[in-house]
Motif scaffolding. Structure first.
Motif, PDB file in Angstrom:
ATOM      1  N   SER A   1       2.043   1.704  -3.647  1.00 29.55           N
ATOM      2  CA  SER A   1       0.675   2.285  -4.578  1.00 29.55           C
ATOM      3  C   SER A   1       0.724   3.873  -4.165  1.00 29.55           C
ATOM      4  O   SER A   1       0.511   4.708  -4.948  1.00 29.55           O
ATOM      5  CB  SER A   1      -0.405   1.334  -4.690  1.00 29.55           C
ATOM      6  OG  SER A   1      -0.937   1.224  -3.207  1.00 29.55           O
TER       7      SER A   1
ATOM      8  N   ASN B   1       0.798  -1.276  -0.004  1.00 32.11           N
ATOM      9  CA  ASN B   1       0.016  -0.131  -0.038  1.00 32.11           C
ATOM     10  C   ASN B   1       0.810   1.294  -0.027  1.00 32.11           C
ATOM     11  O   ASN B   1       0.557   2.222  -0.539  1.00 32.11           O
ATOM     12  CB  ASN B   1      -1.005  -0.099   1.321  1.00 32.11           C
ATOM     13  CG  ASN B   1      -2.160  -0.832   0.879  1.00 32.11           C
ATOM     14  OD1 ASN B   1      -3.268  -0.390   0.309  1.00 32.11           O
ATOM     15  ND2 ASN B   1      -2.276  -1.976   1.364  1.00 32.11           N
TER      16      ASN B   1
ATOM     17  N   ASP C   1       1.232  -4.643 -10.554  1.00 34.83           N
ATOM     18  CA  ASP C   1       2.215  -4.159  -9.645  1.00 34.83           C
ATOM     19  C   ASP C   1       3.440  -3.608 -10.551  1.00 34.83           C
ATOM     20  O   ASP C   1       4.105  -4.243 -11.161  1.00 34.83           O
ATOM     21  CB  ASP C   1       2.530  -5.305  -8.836  1.00 34.83           C
ATOM     22  CG  ASP C   1       3.695  -5.015  -7.652  1.00 34.83           C
ATOM     23  OD1 ASP C   1       4.104  -3.871  -7.569  1.00 34.83           O
ATOM     24  OD2 ASP C   1       4.208  -5.860  -6.923  1.00 34.83           O
TER      25      ASP C   1
END
Ligand code: FDP
Length: 291
Positions: free
Chosen positions: A25, A22, A161
């Motif tokens: 991102s 997290n 990803d």
């Protein structure tokens, strides 16, 4: 090519893996906003420093992202007077945008995260992991969950990803190459001045950019020492134990280096306030122990 998710899968506890994915991102979101949110605000952080729009934006992005993972008990930040509470096991201390005074001059900046198993403030002996992001020519995430220091780089145009493995199990090179110390030379305490004179005599190169993340990253890759020392007029230095010093000390030690306040291991310090500062010397073990 190994991506972050599959690398973390069998190497890190599930809750730390979720946090790191997290953070990765959210860092893409912060990076996209960096060029457009650089103005100073009227606000000051708990250390009395003027905040920029991007300090507040990065704080919001990372704090809300971390809390939404459901694995975080609290998020404390250099930009907030009080931690925000969550429902998980991990206590996070972060500097959401390190080196923000460098944005106006378009130098690299970063983000720093320390993961603790105890309520904050607490000593670095309760650290279970740490990470830093660099927003420079590359967007990188460097982390450790205790075993090895690994770096991933964001690759443009990849579906899913975007973070791919750049360096596994980094070790600070044994031949030190660079050094960088904050503060004015005339304010350095005498042992620091003497130490730096000796480094110059040994042919180490001065590399100081004014962003802790960028400056420490050079030391991690090239060997050497970074310090923000005790100054004559600031005996407790400038960098904050929880948000900056301990997370990077954890990485330094896991990469074979060391980190000290001049007398003690940084990870043994037990701050009593969230924004407590410390003198800091970290990088190649031999040099840190010498200073
Ligand atoms: P900044 O004030 O720009 O946020 O965290 C504080 C920090 O940057 C570090 O990133 C950096 O190492 C240091 O302060 C720079 O301080 P000087 O301006 O005194 O060199």
């Amino acid at each position: 090519m190994t991506d972050l998710k599959s690398f973390l899968n069998d190497r890190a506890p599930a809750d730390l893996s979720r946090l790191l994915l997290n953070i990765a991102s959210a860092s893409l979101q912060v990076r996209r906003s960096l060029p457009f949110t650089t103005k100073l605000t009227r606000g000051v952080n708990p250390s009395g420093e003027r905040q920029t729009e991007i300090d507040l934006y990065a704080n919001e992005v990372f704090a809300s992202t971390l809390l939404a993972t459901g694995t975080v008990s609290e998020v404390a930040s250099e930009e907030m007077a009080e931690p925000r509470k969550g429902v998980g096991r991990i206590h996070v201390a972060m500097d959401p945008l390190d080196g923000s005074s460098n944005i106006a001059t378009n130098n690299p900046v970063g983000s720093i995260f320390g993961f603790y198993s105890s309520p904050l403030p607490c000593s670095g002996e309760h650290m279970v992991g740490s990470a830093f992001v660099t927003y420079g020519p590359m967007l990188t995430l460097t982390y450790t969950t205790g075993a090895g220091v690994h770096t991933f780089v964001a690759a443009e145009g990849r579906e899913g990803d975007p973070f791919i493995l750049m360096e596994e199990s980094s070790v600070i090179p044994s031949e030190p190459e660079v050094y960088g110390l904050g503060g004015q030379r005339s304010d350095w305490i005498e042992p620091v001045e003497r130490f730096v004179t000796s480094l110059e005599g040994r042919g180490l190169k001065l590399r100081y950019g004014g962003t802790f993340v960028g400056d420490f990253n050079q030391v991690l890759r090239r060997g050497g020492i970074f310090g923000y020392p005790a100054l004559k007029n600031k005996p407790h230095g400038k960098l904050r134990v929880l948000y900056e010093a301990a997370p990077m000390a954890f990485i330094s030690k896991r990469a074979g280096g060391y980190a000290s306040d001049g007398s003690n291991d940084i990870l043994s310090l037990a701050p009593t306030a969230l924004a407590e500062t410390t003198p800091l010397y970290l990088g190649s073990s031999g040099l840190v122990r010498e200073v």
